[in-house]
Design an enzyme around this catalytic site. Sequence first.
Site, PDB file in Angstrom:
ATOM      1  N   CYS A  68       6.274  23.189  47.365  1.00 24.12           N
ATOM      2  CA  CYS A  68       5.035  22.551  47.128  1.00 24.12           C
ATOM      3  C   CYS A  68       4.966  21.190  47.804  1.00 24.12           C
ATOM      4  CB  CYS A  68       5.192  22.281  45.566  1.00 24.12           C
ATOM      5  SG  CYS A  68       5.374  23.750  44.925  1.00 24.12           S
ATOM      6  N   CYS A  75       1.237  25.333  46.206  1.00 23.50           N
ATOM      7  CA  CYS A  75       1.306  24.608  44.969  1.00 23.50           C
ATOM      8  C   CYS A  75       1.149  23.214  45.368  1.00 23.50           C
ATOM      9  CB  CYS A  75       2.687  24.845  44.140  1.00 23.50           C
ATOM     10  SG  CYS A  75       4.039  25.227  45.572  1.00 23.50           S
TER      11      CYS A  75
END
Length: 256
Positions: free
Chosen positions: A81, A162
């Site tokens: 992420c 993400c």
Amino acid sequence: IYLGVVHSHVLSSSSPSSESLKKTIIDKCEAFIQNNKSSSANNCQKIWSAFEQAFVGRDPCNVPMEAYDPLIHTVVQDPVCNRMLFWSKTKKIVHDFTEKRDCFLTLEDTLVGFIMNGLTWCGKEESNETFTTGCPGWTDCVNNTVRSFWNRASAAFADAACGDVTAMLNGSIATPFSPTSIFATIEVKRFKAAKMKSLSVVLVTKENKGTTCDDPSLQDLQKEIDPKLKYNCKAVPESKIQDCISHPDTACGACW
Ligand code: AVW
């Protein structure tokens, strides 16, 4: 620890070309795992087996992207992420950049992307052989062995997107968000607002010339993404990114 030689006799009936593609792929797989301990849950022999079942014995113009589902499901890949970097028409500069610093990761810096990057492969109907030459080119047919792989791997990479996501696009061409690119046709469509916070476009320009963030194609991009996602775009001179490539000690946040 798995030793990638145990089953090598199984394919002894196949051609030298099959053996060399297998060796190339297993060697690249093992080299990647050596350098990226976080991917040590992967088994390179299993990855090879899942990979070859996608295209061996098939018409090389009739391999749908779903043929690579077993491969994608075999690979263990932690999501990273806030560090995922997508790109379109900026292949060279993007990879020169990610090679020098760890703050961003492209698909080609993940196990499956690293292994296949630069390779060509295909099979043939009613044959168990693997070929690395004479395969259909990127645009010769839609569902060709190699293109379907990149479509499927890109879909998986985008599914995992993400946090804050970055995309490096080319500000020296007329349409930086090209409607026929993998980025437009596959990746952007799979971005999920529930997992992502923002999409930041880095528009790589030649000395503030060329396309700007107001470009109509970038407005199309903004319209395509979920309105819950923050969107921003910044035109960055290529020379600034080149400076960051030559001075890898520069903080990543200072590159654009
Ligand atoms: P790209 P994408 N002939 O720079 O958004 C031969 O357009 O599509 O970016 N090879 C081709 C052709 C063609 N006509 N078109 C594309 N390619 C190959 C994966 C060629 O190797 C990453 F996650 C070219 O350098 C990026 O976010 C590459 O496809 C995204 O998908 C990229 O074409 C980049 O794909």
